[in-house]
Design a protein around this motif. Structure first.
Motif, short mmCIF file in Angstrom:
data_model
loop_
_atom_site.label_atom_id
_atom_site.label_comp_id
_atom_site.label_asym_id
_atom_site.label_seq_id
_atom_site.Cartn_x
_atom_site.Cartn_y
_atom_site.Cartn_z
N CYS A 68 -6.26 -1.81 1.02
CA CYS A 68 -4.51 -0.51 1.35
C CYS A 68 -3.27 -1.80 0.58
O CYS A 68 -3.34 -2.37 1.18
N TYR A 69 -3.32 -0.77 -0.21
CA TYR A 69 -1.82 -0.83 -0.80
C TYR A 69 -0.66 -0.03 -1.18
O TYR A 69 -0.96 0.78 -1.20
N PRO A 70 0.49 -0.14 -1.28
CA PRO A 70 2.02 0.39 -1.36
C PRO A 70 0.90 1.22 -3.40
O PRO A 70 0.58 0.48 -3.97
N GLU A 71 1.14 1.77 -3.11
CA GLU A 71 0.59 3.02 -4.31
C GLU A 71 1.71 2.74 -5.46
O GLU A 71 2.17 2.53 -5.83
N LEU A 83 1.43 3.79 8.15
CA LEU A 83 0.89 2.98 7.17
C LEU A 83 2.30 3.55 6.03
O LEU A 83 3.52 2.69 5.29
N LYS A 84 1.30 4.69 5.91
CA LYS A 84 2.77 5.97 5.07
C LYS A 84 3.90 5.53 5.56
O LYS A 84 5.17 5.71 5.09
N GLN A 85 4.56 6.45 6.81
CA GLN A 85 5.88 6.19 7.18
C GLN A 85 6.37 4.39 7.65
O GLN A 85 7.54 4.96 6.52
N SER A 86 5.99 3.42 7.08
CA SER A 86 6.23 2.27 6.60
C SER A 86 6.54 1.78 5.70
O SER A 86 7.43 1.37 5.07
N HIS A 87 5.46 1.97 4.66
CA HIS A 87 5.47 1.91 3.26
C HIS A 87 5.66 2.82 2.31
O HIS A 87 6.09 2.67 1.06
N LEU A 93 0.53 5.52 -0.20
CA LEU A 93 -0.67 4.15 -0.47
C LEU A 93 -1.53 4.45 -1.55
O LEU A 93 -1.85 5.55 -2.05
N MET A 94 -2.30 3.38 -1.46
CA MET A 94 -3.74 3.80 -2.20
C MET A 94 -4.78 2.95 -1.15
O MET A 94 -4.20 1.86 -0.56
N PHE A 95 -5.66 3.52 -2.17
CA PHE A 95 -7.07 2.00 -0.93
C PHE A 95 -7.67 2.00 -2.90
O PHE A 95 -8.50 2.61 -3.60
N HIS A 96 -8.87 0.52 -2.15
CA HIS A 96 -9.59 0.31 -3.32
C HIS A 96 -10.40 -0.57 -2.54
O HIS A 96 -10.70 -1.42 -1.93
N GLN A 97 -11.62 0.20 -2.91
CA GLN A 97 -12.26 -0.58 -1.71
C GLN A 97 -13.31 -1.91 -2.60
O GLN A 97 -13.46 -1.86 -3.75
#
Length: 118
Positions: free
Chosen positions: A41-44, A18-22, A25-29
């Protein structure tokens, strides 16, 4: 010091993809709205975090946040981010991959809780 959040090898491989494509990144529970209680999982920077969010740590170099009130329920556990086949949250980046991130957990041992101050 025990890690509050970790990831399985399968999750780390998907994060790298996903990092290679977007890009970053960042995550939020997620706390149960819309997409259940999935790790999203979102773009940072796409999801604003603030005083009501806790940075648990990083998985695959990606920051992982949780809402402060949800953290209070889960602070005695280590979150283990895994990935399984299926459609995840509609706003989470892994959906088109036919995969979804999943949160597993384990209760910290007494010595780990002491080290963490909980």
């Amino acid at each position: 010091m025990p890690e509050r959040v970790t990831a399985t090898e399968a999750a780390l491989l998907l994060i790298d993809k996903l990092k290679q494509s977007h890009g970053p990144l960042m995550f939020h529970q997620s706390g149960g709205c819309c997409d259940g209680s999935s790790p999203m999982c979102y773009p940072e920077g796409e999801l604003r975090t603030g005083a009501n969010d806790v940075l648990l740590g990083k998985i695959g170099g990606v920051p992982f946040y949780i809402a402060k009130d949800q953290y209070e329920y889960w602070k005695h556990t280590q979150l283990i981010i895994d990935v399984v086949d299926g459609r995840g949250g509609m706003f989470s980046l892994e959906g088109p991959e036919g995969k979804r991130f999943l949160t597993r957990s384990r209760v910290f041992t007494e010595s780990e809780r002491k080290a963490l101050g909980i």
